[in-house]
Design an enzyme around this catalytic site. Structure first.
Site, PDB file in Angstrom:
ATOM      1  CD  GLU A 119      -2.751   1.027   2.303  1.00 15.95           C
ATOM      2  OE1 GLU A 119      -2.734   0.071   3.552  1.00 15.95           O
ATOM      3  OE2 GLU A 119      -3.781   2.223   2.361  1.00 15.95           O
TER       4      GLU A 119
ATOM      5  CE  LYS B   8      -6.000   0.068   1.540  1.00 19.49           C
ATOM      6  NZ  LYS B   8      -6.527  -0.726   2.466  1.00 19.49           N
TER       7      LYS B   8
END
Ligand code: 13P
Length: 325
Positions: free
Chosen positions: A175, A217
């Site tokens: 992420e 992500k």
């Protein structure tokens, strides 16, 4: 198909997405305080029980990301959170970073920590029932940021985290969040997100991370929250997909967006608009925190007579996002 690839595909397919309920103790405590709930360990546990016991959660949620505290807590019926999730057919994930700290030599920028002892922590979480993990890097857009040094420090940590997770048998959610904070344009967000993803995939390659065993992500490509010029839903969808096409290898099985402070309905609309753009090489889904659980927390506010109404509010967001897919 490798075991990691199988888990990664389960996380992103069948129109399901990932629920992020892994706020740190500090963040969760302030969210509880904002709705008038005392931020105790027990209240954090009760709130997380409300979230995961939402009826038919598994219809639209493939996995739930938990924080260390929750991972070791139990539901009222005595099952641990990972045990319960396994029983309802939802994968249990664990946030393993220890937070973003100021980066030396880069005023206003942060680097995410948590690599020390990570091999041993991964082994323990696997024993406790984790199948995937999460690590969030934050990149700030400002007049002179992000600096090259902050981007490189963050992607280096992400790649080393991803390698350690795969070695230990967990699928890493990778992420790199370019924050929405600021008055920058969509174009600027697009430039920064493109650069971050390019440098990230180069670093994952250096560390020999298996791309078919990760879930990316990212942020959506949006204008800064304070920008006077807010793009349309279609503009955001197009800019986001074009940015991802230019940077994300096709071997990545799925991309699960964070919501980043977008209003829940807006995040859902963006996700829906992306699905109608030409065939995509990867699954595109959601890994929202606030955009999934925000309305539930606002409804509950610590009042257990609102328990069912709060779960309905979460269901509504989860079903809407699944439908958007
Ligand atoms: P938001 O969707 O609230 O941005 O949270 C997602 C997440 O997991 C941030 O790390």
């Amino acid at each position: 198909m490798s075991a990691l690839n199988k888990i990664a595909r389960t996380m992103v397919s069948n129109r399901r997405g990932i629920l992020a309920a892994d706020e740190s103790i500090g963040t969760m405590s302030s969210r509880l305080e904002q709705v008038g709930v005392e931020p105790t360990e027990e209240n954090r546990r009760v709130y997380r029980e409300l979230i995961v016991t939402t009826p038919r959660l598994a219809d639209s949620i493939s996995g739930v990301i938990l924080a260390d505290e929750t991972f070791r807590q139990k539901l009222s019926d005595g099952r641990t959170f990972p045990q319960y999730l396994d029983d309802i057919g939802v994968l249990a994930g664990i946030k393993v970073d220890t937070g973003a700290k100021p980066l030396a030599g880069a005023p206003g920028e942060k680097v995410t920590e948590g690599l020390d002892g990570l091999r041993e922590r991964v082994a323990e979480y696997v024993r406790l029932g984790a199948t995937f993990a999460k690590w969030r890097a934050v990149i700030t857009i400002g007049e002179n940021t992000p600096t090259d040094r902050a981007v490189r420090a963050n992607v280096h940590a992400l790649a080393r985290y991803a390698g350690l997770c795969q070695e230990g048998g967990l699928v890493p959610i990778v992420e790199p969040e370019v924050l929405m904070d600021g008055a920058h344009s969509l174009t600027r967000c697009r430039e920064v997100t493109t650069f971050v993803l390019q440098v990230l995939f180069a670093e994952l390659d250096v560390m020999e991370v298996e791309l078919d065993g990760i879930v990316l992500k990212p942020n959506m490509v949006v204008a800064g929250a304070d920008s006077p010029e807010q793009p349309s839903v279609e503009e955001v969808a197009r800019a986001t997909v074009e940015t991802l096409r230019a940077t994300v290898p096709e071997s990545v099985p799925g991309i699960a967006f964070l919501s980043g402070g977008q209003r829940p309905e807006v995040a859902t609309a963006h996700l829906g608009a992306m699905q109608s753009l030409d065939p995509l090489p990867w699954e595109l889904t959601y890994s929202f925190g606030r955009a999934l659980v925000g309305p539930a927390l606002e409804t509950w506010r610590g009042d257990n007579s609102k328990w069912t109404a709060a779960q309905d509010a979460l269901s509504e967001r989860a079903v809407a996002n699944a439908a958007a897919r």
